[in-house]
Write an enzyme that holds these catalytic residues in place. Structure first.
Site, mmCIF file in Angstrom:
data_model
loop_
_atom_site.group_PDB
_atom_site.id
_atom_site.type_symbol
_atom_site.label_atom_id
_atom_site.label_comp_id
_atom_site.label_asym_id
_atom_site.label_seq_id
_atom_site.Cartn_x
_atom_site.Cartn_y
_atom_site.Cartn_z
ATOM 1 N N SER A 139 -14.957 -9.701 -21.973
ATOM 2 C CA SER A 139 -15.065 -10.866 -22.783
ATOM 3 C C SER A 139 -14.222 -10.451 -24.251
ATOM 4 C CB SER A 139 -16.508 -11.027 -23.237
ATOM 5 O OG SER A 139 -16.575 -12.165 -24.188
ATOM 6 N N TYR A 152 -24.470 -7.866 -26.791
ATOM 7 C CA TYR A 152 -23.460 -8.457 -25.854
ATOM 8 C C TYR A 152 -22.201 -8.025 -25.994
ATOM 9 C CZ TYR A 152 -20.700 -12.056 -23.480
ATOM 10 O OH TYR A 152 -19.682 -12.483 -22.523
#
Length: 252
Positions: A139, A152
């Site tokens: 990501s 995250y």
């Protein structure tokens, strides 16, 4: 020989889109997911186009993963591709307000689950040799910080470094490794992050022309179909509507 791809988290979002894209191209599929009803429905649908093996398994469960992969039929003794897609984000609150349970779930899924599938399937990818490849779903959160990303983003930074290190260890095997780093994407992933809050989900994507799961699937298909001597180490992509914001400054 018909190429085979192993896709984790295939019951929604990127994983489901990848299953459809590779099935359309005639690849055999091994699909994992926790939601049996969804997984079997997808497998039944795609079996009209290619061979599909659904595995109802949670990537966080090491013993279950070892059993499922250890029992793969001989037809799947080699793999052309592994798409480590299973992952999640939980919450956007600042670190002092977050649940340790949520943090642990993200670590177990985004890091440990990816490690289990990778290590257990490496022998099958190496057996294929040249042209085989692993695509790890990273990501932009692994590259760039933002409020509420905490664990995250850190988990995706792990995926990035693990992908690079894995490339070193696989030199000479012909197996390629790519860390795919998407930005704003519209999928069930975000609905999970917002704990099912559809209004918040809709507000994030309103007018943004976000990346869609089929866009990611097309990118992954392209990555795994590059010439065998080409490795795309990492690929960061965002919708045109998304860019970077200013640094935050606390003022007295």
């Amino acid at each position: 020989m018909t190429p085979t791809v192993f896709i984790t988290g295939a019951t929604s979002g990127f994983g489901e889109a990848c299953a459809r894209r590779f099935a359309a191209a005639g690849w055999s599929l091994v699909l994992t997911g926790r939601r049996a009803e969804r997984l079997y429905a997808l497998a039944d649908e795609l079996s009209a186009h290619t061979e599909v093996l659904p595995l109802v398994v949670d990537v966080r469960d090491r013993a279950a993963m070892e059993q499922a992969i250890g029992q793969l039929p001989p037809a799947f003794s080699t793999l052309r591709g592994l798409v480590n897609n299973a992952g999640l984000a939980l919450g956007t609150a600042p670190a002092p307000e977050c649940s340790l349970d949520d943090w642990e779930t993200m670590v177990d899924t985004n890091i440990k689950g990816l490690l289990y599938s990778t290590r257990l399937l490496l022998p099958r990818l190496i057996a294929h040799g040249a042209g085989a490849g692993i695509v790890n779903l990273g990501s932009i959160a692994g590259n760039w910080p933002y409020p509420g990303s905490h664990v995250y983003g850190a988990s995706k930074a792990f995926v990035r470094q693990f992908s690079l290190n894995l490339r070193c260890d696989l030199q000479g095997t012909g197996v390629r490794v790519t860390n795919l780093e998407p930005g704003l994407c519209e999928s069930e992933f975000s609905l999970v992050r917002f704990a099912g809050d559809k209004a918040k989900y809709d507000s994030v994507y309103a007018g943004a022309q976000a990346i869609q799961p089929k866009d990611i699937a097309e990118t992954i298909f392209w990555l795994l179909n590059q010439p065998a001597h080409i490795n795309i180490n990492s690929l960061e992509l965002m919708p045109v509507s998304q860019s970077w914001s200013n640094f935050a400054i606390e003022r007295a």
